[in-house]
Motif scaffolding. Structure first.
Motif, PDB file in Angstrom:
ATOM      1  N   ASP A  58       6.262  16.200   9.819  1.00  0.00           N
ATOM      2  CA  ASP A  58       6.178  16.045   8.291  1.00  0.00           C
ATOM      3  C   ASP A  58       7.144  15.419   7.921  1.00  0.00           C
ATOM      4  OD1 ASP A  58       3.423  17.230   7.675  1.00  0.00           O
ATOM      5  OD2 ASP A  58       4.353  19.371   7.528  1.00  0.00           O
ATOM      6  N   GLU A  59       8.301  15.744   8.016  1.00  0.00           N
ATOM      7  CA  GLU A  59       9.637  15.153   7.825  1.00  0.00           C
ATOM      8  C   GLU A  59       9.817  13.639   8.211  1.00  0.00           C
ATOM      9  OE1 GLU A  59      14.323  15.610   8.656  1.00  0.00           O
ATOM     10  OE2 GLU A  59      13.189  17.457   8.413  1.00  0.00           O
ATOM     11  N   LEU A  60       9.245  13.266   9.264  1.00  0.00           N
ATOM     12  CA  LEU A  60       9.123  11.633   9.457  1.00  0.00           C
ATOM     13  C   LEU A  60       8.141  11.080   8.604  1.00  0.00           C
ATOM     14  CD1 LEU A  60       9.359  11.902  13.417  1.00  0.00           C
ATOM     15  CD2 LEU A  60      11.200  11.290  11.886  1.00  0.00           C
ATOM     16  N   SER A  61       7.225  11.640   8.309  1.00  0.00           N
ATOM     17  CA  SER A  61       6.184  10.709   7.569  1.00  0.00           C
ATOM     18  C   SER A  61       6.652  10.925   5.887  1.00  0.00           C
ATOM     19  CB  SER A  61       4.722  11.548   7.699  1.00  0.00           C
ATOM     20  OG  SER A  61       4.681  13.022   7.298  1.00  0.00           O
ATOM     21  N   ALA A  62       7.320  11.969   5.975  1.00  0.00           N
ATOM     22  CA  ALA A  62       8.064  11.650   4.179  1.00  0.00           C
ATOM     23  C   ALA A  62       9.069  10.829   4.148  1.00  0.00           C
ATOM     24  CB  ALA A  62       8.527  13.358   4.062  1.00  0.00           C
ATOM     25  N   LEU A  64       4.625   9.898   2.650  1.00  0.00           N
ATOM     26  CA  LEU A  64       3.328  10.367   3.066  1.00  0.00           C
ATOM     27  C   LEU A  64       3.243  11.544   3.558  1.00  0.00           C
ATOM     28  CD1 LEU A  64       2.578   7.238   5.420  1.00  0.00           C
ATOM     29  CD2 LEU A  64       1.641   7.695   2.884  1.00  0.00           C
ATOM     30  N   SER A  65       2.431  12.203   3.420  1.00  0.00           N
ATOM     31  CA  SER A  65       2.105  13.916   4.026  1.00  0.00           C
ATOM     32  C   SER A  65       0.870  13.776   4.927  1.00  0.00           C
ATOM     33  CB  SER A  65       2.037  14.838   2.783  1.00  0.00           C
ATOM     34  OG  SER A  65       0.766  14.435   1.969  1.00  0.00           O
ATOM     35  N   LEU A  77      -1.960   9.406   9.615  1.00  0.00           N
ATOM     36  CA  LEU A  77      -0.939   8.504   9.572  1.00  0.00           C
ATOM     37  C   LEU A  77      -1.686   6.525   9.657  1.00  0.00           C
ATOM     38  CD1 LEU A  77       2.465   9.912  10.638  1.00  0.00           C
ATOM     39  CD2 LEU A  77       1.460   9.676   8.129  1.00  0.00           C
ATOM     40  N   ALA A  78      -2.624   6.796  10.560  1.00  0.00           N
ATOM     41  CA  ALA A  78      -3.379   5.471  10.746  1.00  0.00           C
ATOM     42  C   ALA A  78      -3.834   4.731   9.688  1.00  0.00           C
ATOM     43  CB  ALA A  78      -4.211   5.449  11.911  1.00  0.00           C
TER      44      ALA A  78
END
Length: 173
Positions: free
Chosen positions: A87-91, A95-96, A125-126
């Motif tokens: 979650d932290e990396l996608s933020a 993005l969530s 994420l894709a």
């Protein structure tokens, strides 16, 4: 305000440089898409760690310098930490991840494992043009990073050159 004369454009590797350092620099650029400043900081940390370490694989050092900023390394049984890290990396890209449930609910983790969670993150994420990767660690950790999908082939080539056993997040488990 920053003076352009003070700007460090990064390591000066020529295109033919086949050194481990040049490959690590390219790897850091791929796992920090659009954020050369973070890649540069992590590269400096990598160089420092490499100077102090003996007989350590580059991916182990990279894993240390990127952890929770551009990558993740958590115990494979600590599913809550895995979700938090992803979650932290996608933020980083605003993005969530829709986890198909509520990770704040204790029951969410009852019938799942790290491979399933990585697969969900990979699929979600894709949709936005990102790829979740996982690399094999020497212990029972779940480790990886996220790149732009358009960089999948260069990532595979770098992983091979750096002897990283890298898999798509959808292939874990």
């Amino acid at each position: 305000m920053r003076d352009d004369d003070d700007f460090d454009a990064g390591p000066d590797f020529d295109e033919e440089d086949d050194s481990v350092e040049a490959k690590v620099w390219q790897l850091l650029l791929l796992i920090n898409p659009g954020d050369e400043e973070t890649a540069l900081q992590q590269f400096a940390d990598y160089r420092e760690a490499a100077a102090e370490a003996e007989d350590v694989e580059p991916v182990e050092l990279v894993g240390r310098v990127i952890d929770w900023r551009s990558g993740f390394m958590v115990d494979e049984h600590d599913l809550r930490a895995l979700v938090q890290a992803l979650d932290e990396l996608s933020a980083r890209w605003n993005l969530s991840i829709d986890w198909n449930g509520d990770p704040d609910d204790d029951d969410f983790f009852d019938d799942t494992d790290a491979g399933t969670l990585l697969g969900i993150a990979y699929d979600r994420l894709a949709e936005f043009g990102y790829t979740v990767w996982s690399w094999e660690t020497a212990d029972d950790a779940c480790a990886g990073w996220i790149t732009l999908t358009r960089d999948n082939e260069p990532m595979r080539e770098l992983a091979t050159a750096l002897h990283i056993n890298l898999r798509l997040g959808s292939d874990v488990g």
